[in-house]
Design an enzyme around this catalytic site. Sequence first.
Site, PDB file in Angstrom:
ATOM      1  CG  ASP A   1      -2.289   0.561   0.956  1.00 27.69           C
ATOM      2  OD1 ASP A   1      -2.406   1.331  -0.011  1.00 27.69           O
ATOM      3  OD2 ASP A   1      -3.231   0.276   1.721  1.00 27.69           O
TER       4      ASP A   1
ATOM      5  CD  GLU B   1      -3.100   4.594   1.500  1.00 30.44           C
ATOM      6  OE1 GLU B   1      -2.401   3.554   1.427  1.00 30.44           O
ATOM      7  OE2 GLU B   1      -4.148   4.755   0.848  1.00 30.44           O
TER       8      GLU B   1
ATOM      9  CG  HIS C   1      -2.170   2.966  -3.078  1.00 32.11           C
ATOM     10  ND1 HIS C   1      -2.773   3.482  -1.950  1.00 32.11           N
ATOM     11  CD2 HIS C   1      -1.906   4.020  -3.887  1.00 32.11           C
ATOM     12  CE1 HIS C   1      -2.849   4.803  -2.076  1.00 32.11           C
ATOM     13  NE2 HIS C   1      -2.337   5.152  -3.244  1.00 32.11           N
TER      14      HIS C   1
ATOM     15  CG  HIS D   1      -3.240   2.569   5.579  1.00 36.17           C
ATOM     16  ND1 HIS D   1      -4.503   2.349   6.059  1.00 36.17           N
ATOM     17  CD2 HIS D   1      -3.237   2.102   4.307  1.00 36.17           C
ATOM     18  CE1 HIS D   1      -5.237   1.789   5.117  1.00 36.17           C
ATOM     19  NE2 HIS D   1      -4.492   1.614   4.038  1.00 36.17           N
TER      20      HIS D   1
ATOM     21  CG  HIS E   1      -8.091   4.076   4.124  1.00 36.80           C
ATOM     22  ND1 HIS E   1      -6.829   4.607   3.993  1.00 36.80           N
ATOM     23  CD2 HIS E   1      -8.164   3.088   3.211  1.00 36.80           C
ATOM     24  CE1 HIS E   1      -6.186   3.975   3.033  1.00 36.80           C
ATOM     25  NE2 HIS E   1      -6.965   3.030   2.547  1.00 36.80           N
TER      26      HIS E   1
ATOM     27  CD  GLU F   1      -6.618  -0.963   3.936  1.00 37.83           C
ATOM     28  OE1 GLU F   1      -5.471  -1.036   3.459  1.00 37.83           O
ATOM     29  OE2 GLU F   1      -7.441  -0.092   3.591  1.00 37.83           O
TER      30      GLU F   1
HETATM   31 ZN   LIG Z   1      -3.846   2.522  -0.112  1.00 40.21          ZN
END
Ligand SMILES: [Zn+2]
Length: 274
Positions: free
Chosen positions: A8, A10, A60, A104, A116, A135
């Site tokens: 990802d 972030e 992502h 993240h 998120h 996640e």
């Molecule tokens: Zn992402």
Amino acid sequence: MKLYISFDMEGISGVVDWDQATGAGRDYEIGVGLTLDEINAAIDGAVAGGATEIVVNDSHWKMRNIDPSDLHGSASYISGSHKPMYMMQGLDESFDMVFFVGYHGAISGESSVLSHTYNPSVFYKVELNGVEVGESGINALVASAHGVPIGLVTGDSITKEQAKAVIPAEMVVVKESISRFAAYNLHPRVAHKLIYEAAANVMARAKSWPKVELGEVCELTMHFLNSDLAELATWIKGVSRSGLRSATVTSQDHLSVYQAFVGVSYITRQAGGR
Ligand SMILES: [Zn+2]
């Protein structure tokens, strides 16, 4: 030995704003460069630790963020949208280890850069067997289903704490979140060294690394921003309403729990965020 990397953006050191993680322009180019370098640090370390085959899954945004020719280790690259297994597309029993790079914080947790949980316009909290997860915890369902250990998670310190609750992995902290849009970032070279060393260490121990233990039956409860979204979620097979703004899926088949979550994520995306 075969390594699977889901990345990802972030949670990459230096990335603190959506401009660096989505869109076009100089900020995004910098974000992509920083991301690629952390992935390559993980690959280089893994190769030093004995990895011979590497598959990188772009997890992502539009999931086609990097130029595949820039990947080290002659890694294969899974990219593009509408992947049925989304952030875990391509993982199966043939792999020896999983890495999560650039992960993240969860939307429900402490301030964490760009936090998120899949979709901030839809989910405000997700729980796995009663434990709040981000996640990393949700994606661990797939690693668990295939019996592949997760050796490494990189991101900020909040990501580390949240992942630690469910995943026995080496955690590399590359930044301390100050707010959802600010962080104290390690210099990229320092972050790369930490990632390289951790990757080499865990890869060398892949055969004996502890697997994710989620229990036999997994219950995933999704909390939504509004009741319409909770009702929509029940359109997915196996998902039932568990509250005014929540829905739950429970199964011994961890893969089907994840697939149900992906289904919920997709149909609510059509309805949410307006
Ligand atoms: Zn992402």
